[in-house]
Design an enzyme around this catalytic site. Sequence first.
Site, PDB file in Angstrom:
ATOM      1  N   LYS A  71     -66.907  18.458  11.342  1.00 53.03           N
ATOM      2  CA  LYS A  71     -66.620  17.973  12.696  1.00 53.03           C
ATOM      3  C   LYS A  71     -67.262  16.595  12.888  1.00 53.03           C
ATOM      4  CE  LYS A  71     -66.946  19.588  17.520  1.00 53.03           C
ATOM      5  NZ  LYS A  71     -67.433  20.669  18.409  1.00 53.03           N
ATOM      6  N   SER A 146     -64.026  22.537  21.421  1.00 48.94           N
ATOM      7  CA  SER A 146     -63.816  21.184  20.991  1.00 48.94           C
ATOM      8  C   SER A 146     -63.601  21.017  19.481  1.00 48.94           C
ATOM      9  CB  SER A 146     -65.015  20.333  21.406  1.00 48.94           C
ATOM     10  OG  SER A 146     -66.193  20.830  20.832  1.00 48.94           O
ATOM     11  N   SER A 170     -67.071  26.285  21.485  1.00 49.18           N
ATOM     12  CA  SER A 170     -66.293  25.281  20.740  1.00 49.18           C
ATOM     13  C   SER A 170     -66.041  25.587  19.274  1.00 49.18           C
ATOM     14  CB  SER A 170     -66.971  23.917  20.845  1.00 49.18           C
ATOM     15  OG  SER A 170     -66.590  23.306  22.045  1.00 49.18           O
TER      16      SER A 170
END
Length: 468
Positions: A71, A146, A170
């Site tokens: 990420k 996210s 997330s």
Amino acid sequence: MIKDIQNKLKNKEITCTDLAQSYLNKIKDNQDLNCFISLSENVLNEAKKIDEKIQKNEELKPLDGIFIAVKDNILVKGMYCTAASKMLEDYIAAYDATVINKLKDAGAIIIGKTNMDEFAMGSSNETSAFGKVLNPINKECVPGGSSGGSACAINKELSTIALGSDTAGSIRQPACFCGVVGFKPSYGSVSRYGLISMSSSLDQIGPITSSVEDSEIIFNIIKGIDQNDSTTSEVKDLNLKNKITIGLPKEYFQDLDDDVKEFMDQAITELKNQGFDLKEISLPHTKYALPCYDIIMPAEVSSNLSRYDNIRYGTHFDKLTKDISINDLDDVYLKIRGEKLGKEVKRRILLGMFILSAGYYDAYYTKAQKVRQILINEFENIFKDVDFILTPTTPTKAFRFNEKQDPVKMYQSDILTVSANLTGLPAISLPVHTSDLPVGIQIIGQRFEDLNLLSIAKQIEKICTTSN
Ligand code: GLN
């Protein structure tokens, strides 16, 4: 899956270079999904080194030949780390996050940095400054957020494994929407050093994978005390009882979409048939979890994000385009932060500043901290009666783009995941594949009993997820 790939490499059924090339080709073929913000330039070279090792019959390290998508809020030395924000669009990480150090030491090859909501604020990937990620199962729907890029990449097999971060859901919510496994470890079990902070008392790095076994392998490598993160602790040893009781909190089964309810009922019946002891429990303060998060998170966001002013981080203000004229220090803050940060990020900074301002601090922040303690106590008490808690991961399947324009509606996406962050408990989402979009089963464990949680999750994965 990690073990399959390593076996094939060891038996020389595949080469690591071919594997790398096939991931890179698939990433190219799926560019429309917008999973990656940047790719590593070293993938093929690194793969070649593994092939040479195999040729020489050298012993493989636990992650040799395994590719990892990271990420874009986790620092990898020498690679861009944007947090999907214009504010950091040309920031290059100066050091490796602790998790990256550990994964590299174990042999993993970083394939690229995945797209996400800006500074990890969002549930749909629509707040990314680099465009949204599409849901790999239905491109009209959101991948979740996210960590949407990481979850989408695992569904499409664009990498073997991925890392995400979870502040309110997330990792778990995008894993659920994309039909993969997402594990948020206990707060403190995995170092946050090198993670771009959103809300430091809630953030946690964890794996997104295609199986629980892979999440367990990754967790065992990244966990542990780190002198660069004073909140870290060792987790407890595996110590699973013979007779397991699983609690089903009634508050988590209200207001579910019909198809989520149907698949949860099915999963519960299957678990009962397999001899699991399931019992209804109540966590009455659940309704305060989201309001409590909506105070604590922006308060921490506003202080964490105050460092982004294009003086220390990001493009220095004197190198910016002529469109922004800077005359004094106020301009640096107002114009640059005004221009470079997205709407959702600004909303939370403003809210956080208000919450922490003199006169409001006690009414909001102190009160929310008290509510947080009540939630912690409530979970601690319930774990005297049950060993694990099972819930849906989200009340709905993946929703459509633009469906949740009202931020308050968007925040509701975290309603079933946020308590695990407020209480620091480990939680995992397992996918139930349906004829269209997947549903997620969430299992919550006890603090620092991550290994017990992963062990029970492997059993539940076999019963509830493979046959569907
Ligand atoms: N949906 C949550 C939020 O927008 C997710 C945050 C997170 O877990 N990073 O706050």
